[in-house]
Scaffold this motif. Structure first.
Motif, PDB file in Angstrom:
ATOM      1  N   UNK A   1       0.964  -1.002   0.013  1.00  0.00           N
ATOM      2  CA  UNK A   1       0.052  -0.024  -0.011  1.00  0.00           C
ATOM      3  C   UNK A   1       0.894   1.292  -0.214  1.00  0.00           C
ATOM      4  N   UNK A   2       0.509   2.377  -0.692  1.00  0.00           N
ATOM      5  CA  UNK A   2       1.135   3.426  -0.714  1.00  0.00           C
ATOM      6  C   UNK A   2      -0.033   4.992  -0.860  1.00  0.00           C
ATOM      7  N   UNK A   3       0.754   5.921  -0.596  1.00  0.00           N
ATOM      8  CA  UNK A   3      -0.151   7.170  -0.756  1.00  0.00           C
ATOM      9  C   UNK A   3      -0.807   7.091  -2.150  1.00  0.00           C
ATOM     10  N   UNK A   4      -1.952   7.606  -2.229  1.00  0.00           N
ATOM     11  CA  UNK A   4      -2.466   8.000  -3.593  1.00  0.00           C
ATOM     12  C   UNK A   4      -1.683   8.780  -4.527  1.00  0.00           C
ATOM     13  N   UNK A   5      -1.101   9.813  -3.933  1.00  0.00           N
ATOM     14  CA  UNK A   5      -0.317  10.636  -4.892  1.00  0.00           C
ATOM     15  C   UNK A   5       0.893   9.949  -5.224  1.00  0.00           C
ATOM     16  N   UNK A   6       1.604   9.012  -4.481  1.00  0.00           N
ATOM     17  CA  UNK A   6       2.729   8.203  -4.718  1.00  0.00           C
ATOM     18  C   UNK A   6       2.345   7.368  -6.087  1.00  0.00           C
ATOM     19  N   UNK A   7       1.297   6.668  -5.923  1.00  0.00           N
ATOM     20  CA  UNK A   7       0.504   5.770  -6.996  1.00  0.00           C
ATOM     21  C   UNK A   7       0.352   6.723  -8.376  1.00  0.00           C
ATOM     22  N   UNK A   8      -0.080   7.959  -8.091  1.00  0.00           N
ATOM     23  CA  UNK A   8      -0.329   8.760  -9.211  1.00  0.00           C
ATOM     24  C   UNK A   8       1.069   9.380  -9.770  1.00  0.00           C
ATOM     25  N   UNK A   9       2.005   9.760  -9.021  1.00  0.00           N
ATOM     26  CA  UNK A   9       3.182   9.991  -9.771  1.00  0.00           C
ATOM     27  C   UNK A   9       4.173   9.092 -10.217  1.00  0.00           C
ATOM     28  N   UNK A  10       4.030   7.679  -9.790  1.00  0.00           N
ATOM     29  CA  UNK A  10       4.744   6.694  -9.987  1.00  0.00           C
ATOM     30  C   UNK A  10       4.001   5.554 -10.379  1.00  0.00           C
ATOM     31  N   UNK A  11       3.366   5.331 -11.390  1.00  0.00           N
ATOM     32  CA  UNK A  11       2.490   4.419 -11.712  1.00  0.00           C
ATOM     33  C   UNK A  11       3.276   3.051 -12.183  1.00  0.00           C
ATOM     34  N   UNK A  12       4.413   3.203 -13.023  1.00  0.00           N
ATOM     35  CA  UNK A  12       5.335   2.118 -13.395  1.00  0.00           C
ATOM     36  C   UNK A  12       6.114   1.619 -12.169  1.00  0.00           C
ATOM     37  N   UNK A  13       6.221   2.191 -11.148  1.00  0.00           N
ATOM     38  CA  UNK A  13       6.929   1.610  -9.995  1.00  0.00           C
ATOM     39  C   UNK A  13       6.013   0.669  -9.312  1.00  0.00           C
ATOM     40  N   UNK A  14       5.032   1.133  -9.403  1.00  0.00           N
ATOM     41  CA  UNK A  14       3.699   0.283  -8.710  1.00  0.00           C
ATOM     42  C   UNK A  14       3.257  -0.690  -9.260  1.00  0.00           C
ATOM     43  N   UNK A  15       3.475  -0.513 -10.745  1.00  0.00           N
ATOM     44  CA  UNK A  15       2.963  -1.886 -11.469  1.00  0.00           C
ATOM     45  C   UNK A  15       4.101  -2.924 -11.395  1.00  0.00           C
ATOM     46  N   UNK A  16       5.502  -2.616 -11.375  1.00  0.00           N
ATOM     47  CA  UNK A  16       6.587  -3.317 -11.242  1.00  0.00           C
ATOM     48  C   UNK A  16       6.510  -4.043 -10.135  1.00  0.00           C
ATOM     49  N   UNK A  17       6.263  -3.475  -8.831  1.00  0.00           N
ATOM     50  CA  UNK A  17       6.096  -4.211  -7.629  1.00  0.00           C
ATOM     51  C   UNK A  17       4.868  -5.145  -7.511  1.00  0.00           C
ATOM     52  N   UNK A  18       3.587  -4.941  -8.098  1.00  0.00           N
ATOM     53  CA  UNK A  18       2.579  -5.649  -8.420  1.00  0.00           C
ATOM     54  C   UNK A  18       2.884  -6.865  -9.020  1.00  0.00           C
TER      55      UNK A  18
END
Length: 329
Positions: free
Chosen positions: A221-238
């Protein structure tokens, strides 16, 4: 951020406000526990590196401490109990879970053998129950079990003992009469005859008994703004977690021990494997978070929280499956 009407978060990859980072820090607790095995495996098997992402796992003694480190800007992502999202939302911090590691809370509660021999749950009144920290998954789960059996959380004394080695020390030194922790700690103590389990939320059947349905387990889980700013990072983690979950479905003992070092206090690898065998079905299959599980968690947390729970219409804001879907694509 655009929310689908009456539904979950729309794919945030459509609006990137900053260049992508190529490194990320993930705060977690009990790194040697089986709770975080999918995340640790993804890092050690190179699934993140294959997509040019450097992931730093930052260990803490409790999920509450891991959350605090993200709030203080010391880490970017939390790996921990889904219920943290309700507390964060109540305090005005909007985080989202974006990948599920476990399909159960993976916790159990046991009493110290030879020190406490309750004939019923009422005998636990005034007992000292060790939890990783207050406002942690262990604290909430133990409170839920107490309520289910006719006790109030204030009927016992919760003692913060951390996880793994520190939790073992608290039990051995007589600081607590009972302990709520993840495996392999609890399985190891059970095999040594040092605790007697009285409740478990490791298995799907154990969760069914306590909430009458399914619950989300450990998530990223992460802050909403982090997910908005770094969608590729979240995608790689997932994507990395989902790959590790698939790997786990067919991995044998040799594969496992090559990939993950066993905590030194366990000693006997057979105990570690025994704990893992109990949890095989407790790991998530595809990383997606189910709406039914979130609603059950919200209802359960409303029973144990000391304040008004998050509004039901805000549940849609606590998670998104967009990044798991993008990773699979």
């Amino acid at each position: 951020m655009a929310l689908a009407t009456g539904g979950w978060l729309a794919c945030p990859g459509l609006a990137v406000a900053a260049p992508e980072t190529r490194s990320v820090s993930v705060a977690l607790t009990a790194r040697n526990s089986l709770y975080h095995l999918p995340l640790v495996l993804a890092e050690r098997l190179g699934y993140f590196r294959q997509q040019s992402l450097q992931v730093n796992l930052v260990s803490h003694e409790s999920g509450a401490a891991a959350v605090t480190s993200v709030l203080q800007g010391k880490a970017d992502v939390v790996a921990g109990a889904f219920e943290h999202l309700f507390e964060l939302q109540y305090k005005g911090h909007f985080f989202q879970a974006f990948a599920q590691m476990n399909a159960t809370p993976m916790l159990s509660l046991g009493v110290a053998a030879g020190r406490l021999a309750p004939r019923s749950w009422q005998d636990l009144k005034a007992a000292r129950i060790g939890v990783s920290a207050l406002e942690s998954g262990t604290h909430w789960m133990a409170s839920l079990w107490l309520l289910r059996h006719g006790l109030q959380p204030q009927d016992v004394q919760f003692v913060e003992v951390g996880t793994s080695a520190s939790a073992l020390g608290a039990l051995w030194e007589g600081q607590v009469d009972a302990l709520c922790n993840p495996d392999p700690v609890m399985h190891w103590l059970e095999q040594r005859g040092e605790i007697r389990l009285i409740s478990e939320a490791r298995t799907l059947s154990g969760v069914q008994q306590v909430v009458g349905g399914i619950l989300p387990g450990g998530c990223l889980m992460a802050r909403e703004e982090f997910l908005l700013r770094h969608p590729q990072v979240a995608t790689v983690l997932a994507s990395g977690v989902v790959q590790a979950l698939r790997w786990l479905q067919t991995a044998g003992p040799t594969d496992l021990f090559k990939a993950v070092p066993v905590a030194p206090w366990i000693g006997d690898r057979a105990v570690y494997l025994g704990a893992l065998d109990k949890l095989r079905d407790a790991y998530a299959r595809d990383g997606q978070i189910q709406e039914e599980a979130v609603f059950n968690a919200w209802r359960a947390h409303a029973r144990v929280s000391s304040h008004a729970p998050s509004s039901r219409n805000l549940l849609a804001r606590t998670f998104t499956n967009a990044f798991v879907g993008r990773g699979r694509a």
